[in-house]
Design a protein around this motif. Structure first.
Motif, PDB file in Angstrom:
ATOM      1  N   LYS A  40      14.564  -5.332   1.223  1.00  0.00           N
ATOM      2  CA  LYS A  40      15.543  -6.024   0.374  1.00  0.00           C
ATOM      3  C   LYS A  40      14.921  -6.465  -0.945  1.00  0.00           C
ATOM      4  N   GLU A  41      13.675  -6.926  -0.893  1.00  0.00           N
ATOM      5  CA  GLU A  41      12.983  -7.321  -2.125  1.00  0.00           C
ATOM      6  C   GLU A  41      12.781  -6.112  -3.040  1.00  0.00           C
ATOM      7  N   ILE A  42      12.449  -4.973  -2.449  1.00  0.00           N
ATOM      8  CA  ILE A  42      12.254  -3.746  -3.230  1.00  0.00           C
ATOM      9  C   ILE A  42      13.568  -3.311  -3.871  1.00  0.00           C
ATOM     10  N   GLU A  43      14.649  -3.378  -3.103  1.00  0.00           N
ATOM     11  CA  GLU A  43      15.970  -3.025  -3.637  1.00  0.00           C
ATOM     12  C   GLU A  43      16.373  -3.972  -4.761  1.00  0.00           C
ATOM     13  N   HIS A  44      16.152  -5.260  -4.553  1.00  0.00           N
ATOM     14  CA  HIS A  44      16.538  -6.263  -5.549  1.00  0.00           C
ATOM     15  C   HIS A  44      15.789  -6.056  -6.866  1.00  0.00           C
ATOM     16  N   ALA A  45      14.547  -5.575  -6.786  1.00  0.00           N
ATOM     17  CA  ALA A  45      13.746  -5.335  -7.991  1.00  0.00           C
ATOM     18  C   ALA A  45      14.069  -3.994  -8.642  1.00  0.00           C
ATOM     19  N   GLY A  46      14.964  -3.214  -8.028  1.00  0.00           N
ATOM     20  CA  GLY A  46      15.314  -1.908  -8.570  1.00  0.00           C
ATOM     21  C   GLY A  46      14.230  -0.867  -8.387  1.00  0.00           C
ATOM     22  N   MET A  47      13.391  -1.042  -7.349  1.00  0.00           N
ATOM     23  CA  MET A  47      12.235  -0.167  -7.156  1.00  0.00           C
ATOM     24  C   MET A  47      12.378   0.750  -5.945  1.00  0.00           C
ATOM     25  N   ILE A  48      13.570   0.831  -5.373  1.00  0.00           N
ATOM     26  CA  ILE A  48      13.725   1.572  -4.122  1.00  0.00           C
ATOM     27  C   ILE A  48      13.392   3.051  -4.276  1.00  0.00           C
ATOM     28  N   SER A  49      13.675   3.636  -5.448  1.00  0.00           N
ATOM     29  CA  SER A  49      13.373   5.057  -5.664  1.00  0.00           C
ATOM     30  C   SER A  49      11.966   5.269  -6.211  1.00  0.00           C
ATOM     31  N   SER A  50      11.256   4.178  -6.470  1.00  0.00           N
ATOM     32  CA  SER A  50       9.906   4.279  -7.040  1.00  0.00           C
ATOM     33  C   SER A  50       8.872   3.583  -6.162  1.00  0.00           C
ATOM     34  N   THR A  51       9.159   3.532  -4.867  1.00  0.00           N
ATOM     35  CA  THR A  51       8.245   2.876  -3.926  1.00  0.00           C
ATOM     36  C   THR A  51       8.161   3.686  -2.642  1.00  0.00           C
ATOM     37  N   THR A  52       6.965   3.825  -2.120  1.00  0.00           N
ATOM     38  CA  THR A  52       6.757   4.458  -0.820  1.00  0.00           C
ATOM     39  C   THR A  52       6.005   3.499   0.089  1.00  0.00           C
ATOM     40  N   LEU A  53       6.512   3.339   1.315  1.00  0.00           N
ATOM     41  CA  LEU A  53       5.852   2.523   2.335  1.00  0.00           C
ATOM     42  C   LEU A  53       5.244   3.470   3.364  1.00  0.00           C
ATOM     43  N   LEU A  54       3.937   3.570   3.376  1.00  0.00           N
ATOM     44  CA  LEU A  54       3.257   4.535   4.240  1.00  0.00           C
ATOM     45  C   LEU A  54       2.965   3.996   5.634  1.00  0.00           C
ATOM     46  N   GLY A  55       3.010   2.677   5.808  1.00  0.00           N
ATOM     47  CA  GLY A  55       2.652   2.114   7.101  1.00  0.00           C
ATOM     48  C   GLY A  55       1.165   2.249   7.361  1.00  0.00           C
ATOM     49  N   GLN A  56       0.812   2.326   8.649  1.00  0.00           N
ATOM     50  CA  GLN A  56      -0.596   2.467   9.025  1.00  0.00           C
ATOM     51  C   GLN A  56      -1.106   3.845   8.629  1.00  0.00           C
ATOM     52  N   ILE A  57      -2.280   3.898   8.015  1.00  0.00           N
ATOM     53  CA  ILE A  57      -2.855   5.180   7.615  1.00  0.00           C
ATOM     54  C   ILE A  57      -4.250   5.322   8.207  1.00  0.00           C
ATOM     55  N   ALA A  58      -4.590   6.548   8.585  1.00  0.00           N
ATOM     56  CA  ALA A  58      -5.912   6.820   9.144  1.00  0.00           C
ATOM     57  C   ALA A  58      -6.896   7.263   8.069  1.00  0.00           C
ATOM     58  N   ASP A  59      -6.382   7.872   6.997  1.00  0.00           N
ATOM     59  CA  ASP A  59      -7.240   8.439   5.957  1.00  0.00           C
ATOM     60  C   ASP A  59      -7.124   7.604   4.683  1.00  0.00           C
ATOM     61  N   LYS A  60      -7.975   6.588   4.574  1.00  0.00           N
ATOM     62  CA  LYS A  60      -7.919   5.737   3.386  1.00  0.00           C
ATOM     63  C   LYS A  60      -8.421   6.461   2.141  1.00  0.00           C
ATOM     64  N   ASP A  61      -9.325   7.421   2.315  1.00  0.00           N
ATOM     65  CA  ASP A  61      -9.806   8.183   1.160  1.00  0.00           C
ATOM     66  C   ASP A  61      -8.647   8.872   0.444  1.00  0.00           C
ATOM     67  N   ALA A  62      -7.748   9.472   1.230  1.00  0.00           N
ATOM     68  CA  ALA A  62      -6.595  10.156   0.637  1.00  0.00           C
ATOM     69  C   ALA A  62      -5.711   9.172  -0.119  1.00  0.00           C
ATOM     70  N   PHE A  63      -5.571   7.974   0.430  1.00  0.00           N
ATOM     71  CA  PHE A  63      -4.767   6.942  -0.238  1.00  0.00           C
ATOM     72  C   PHE A  63      -5.368   6.593  -1.595  1.00  0.00           C
ATOM     73  N   PHE A  64      -6.669   6.321  -1.619  1.00  0.00           N
ATOM     74  CA  PHE A  64      -7.305   5.924  -2.873  1.00  0.00           C
ATOM     75  C   PHE A  64      -7.293   7.059  -3.896  1.00  0.00           C
ATOM     76  N   GLN A  65      -7.403   8.289  -3.427  1.00  0.00           N
ATOM     77  CA  GLN A  65      -7.387   9.428  -4.343  1.00  0.00           C
ATOM     78  C   GLN A  65      -6.001   9.688  -4.921  1.00  0.00           C
ATOM     79  N   ALA A  66      -4.972   9.168  -4.263  1.00  0.00           N
ATOM     80  CA  ALA A  66      -3.605   9.434  -4.700  1.00  0.00           C
ATOM     81  C   ALA A  66      -3.078   8.415  -5.699  1.00  0.00           C
ATOM     82  N   ILE A  67      -3.851   7.358  -5.978  1.00  0.00           N
ATOM     83  CA  ILE A  67      -3.357   6.314  -6.869  1.00  0.00           C
ATOM     84  C   ILE A  67      -4.210   6.229  -8.130  1.00  0.00           C
ATOM     85  N   ASP A  68      -3.639   5.598  -9.156  1.00  0.00           N
ATOM     86  CA  ASP A  68      -4.345   5.418 -10.426  1.00  0.00           C
ATOM     87  C   ASP A  68      -4.977   4.038 -10.544  1.00  0.00           C
ATOM     88  N   VAL A  69      -4.330   3.038  -9.947  1.00  0.00           N
ATOM     89  CA  VAL A  69      -4.784   1.653 -10.027  1.00  0.00           C
ATOM     90  C   VAL A  69      -4.612   1.023  -8.652  1.00  0.00           C
TER      91      VAL A  69
END
Length: 392
Positions: free
Chosen positions: A260-289
């Motif tokens: 609901k907070e994501i929807e209220h901020a207008g970010m629903i189409s620009s947000t991904t919730l990945l949940g628990q992840i096993a490969d943190k390296d892939a996560f860090f490599q996929a982001i800029d900041v």
């Protein structure tokens, strides 16, 4: 190396958990590192294998669960039986020391150590001791440990200078503390194909959007919502920011409050919730900041991991974050002004200046390699261990 092996020791770890938290990550790194030096490491977990159990076994480390498949903490009788079995299992090992990991394990390890006349080291991994950030049971454990710290442990190792100070303030014995910051390592090989694949999965175009990632559970001390609102304020004029959240509890589309907070901020189409992840390296490599907005931390391991991947950061001044980053341009002061506006300003700075991101990311990686390497952490722990064993 030969000198290390000639002084090999048997160390028993009793841990409350082997899940994906920062404390458990330190334990896994330390167990692997000491095993490579020739020490025998035996781990007893009070809550099952979790994320690290089987992974540690594959590295040749002995890992045992204490009653995890048969009961939980609510069944006192069975736990008494299990703890008696644990006592005799440790007695047969004749360890040089016992190192306990987190509050319930500190009590268990402390009592067993005294009974066996084996020196005990406690591990402190939390930052704030504020009641707001803990369940009643955990906060009671903290109070009990504060009293027992004057009698049971030979040493208390804290991964956080802030955590050391807060625990002393609630009654922990000051003279027992030793501060050893967490160490980090990373693969020098960048997996570009994995990065491209992850961005494609997130529907992100690297040329048009800045990907900001936050790794951490949805809890009262973390402020995921402030980051969402900051990004939303930017995207009101132009869609420039994409958010990626990962971690354990609450980072899924089933968390109605967060969605609901994501929807209220207008970010629903620009947000991904990945949940628990096993490969943190892939996560860090996929982001800029990388961002970590939090009201309470000890030694925030995820910040160091992000820095070791060469990422610029936007982090709050909780716990030892400032010690880790060492750069005020990446720090958000939580006690002054609008947090959301400050986060938005930092995001815009990074969004508008790719060269700045590269320069700060490089400095972050160099800082980790120079001051917070995993090898240095392991050497510090082992030096502390040998000192305690020799004093026995």
């Amino acid at each position: 190396m030969n000198k290390e092996k000639s002084q090999a020791l048997t160390a028993v770890y009793i841990t409350t958990s082997l899940g994906m938290g920062g404390a458990e990550e330190i334990l896994a790194k330390l167990a692997n590192g000491l095993t490579e030096l020739g020490d025998r490491i035996v781990i007893f977990s009070l809550s099952g294998d979790g994320y690290h159990g089987e992974r540690l076994r594959r590295r040749g480390i002995e890992v045992y669960s204490v009653g995890a498949e048969r009961t939980n903490f609510s069944s006192a009788f069975i736990w008494v039986v299990e703890l008696i079995r644990l006592f005799f299992a440790i007695k047969r090992l004749r360890p040089g020391l016992i190192h306990s990991w987190m509050y319930p394990a500190d009590i268990v390890g402390g009592v067993i150590g005294v009974m066996l006349r084996v020196p005990v080291i406690w591990g402190v991994f939390s930052g704030s001791t504020d009641r707001r950030f803990y369940s009643r049971r955990t906060h009671n454990f903290i109070k009990v440990c504060a009293r027992l710290s004057h009698y049971l442990p030979a040493l208390i190792i804290s991964c956080s200078s802030y955590g050391r100070d807060t625990h002393i303030s609630v009654g922990y014995r000051e003279s027992r503390f030793l501060y050893i910051p967490t160490g980090f390592t990373r693969s020098l090989k960048e997996n570009i194909s994995k990065l491209d694949s992850k961005r494609t999965t997130l529907s992100v175009t690297a040329d048009t959007m800045l990907v900001v990632g936050m790794l951490g559970r949805y809890t009262v001390e973390k402020d995921h919502v402030a980051l969402v609102r900051a990004a939303g304020s930017i995207n009101q004029t132009s869609e420039r920011v994409y958010l990626v959240f990962a971690g354990g509890e609450g980072i899924t589309n089933h968390n109605d409050e967060f969605v609901k907070e994501i929807e209220h901020a207008g970010m629903i189409s620009s947000t991904t919730l990945l949940g628990q992840i096993a490969d943190k390296d892939a996560f860090f490599q996929a982001i800029d900041v990388f961002a970590l907005i939090s009201h309470s931390e000890g030694f925030p391991t995820v910040i160091g991991e992000a820095m070791s991947h060469g990422l610029p950061c936007i982090v709050s001044d909780a716990g030892d974050a400032e010690i880790l980053v060492g750069d005020q341009s990446q720090i958000i002061k939580m006690e002054s002004g609008s947090i959301t506006e400050k986060i938005a300003e930092r995001i815009l700075e990074f969004s508008n200046n790719q060269q700045l991101r590269k320069e700060i990311g490089l400095r972050n990686r160099q800082r980790i390699e120079a001051l917070f390497s995993e090898k240095l952490m392991i050497r510090r722990y082992r030096k502390a261990y040998m000192h305690v064993v020799k004093k026995k």
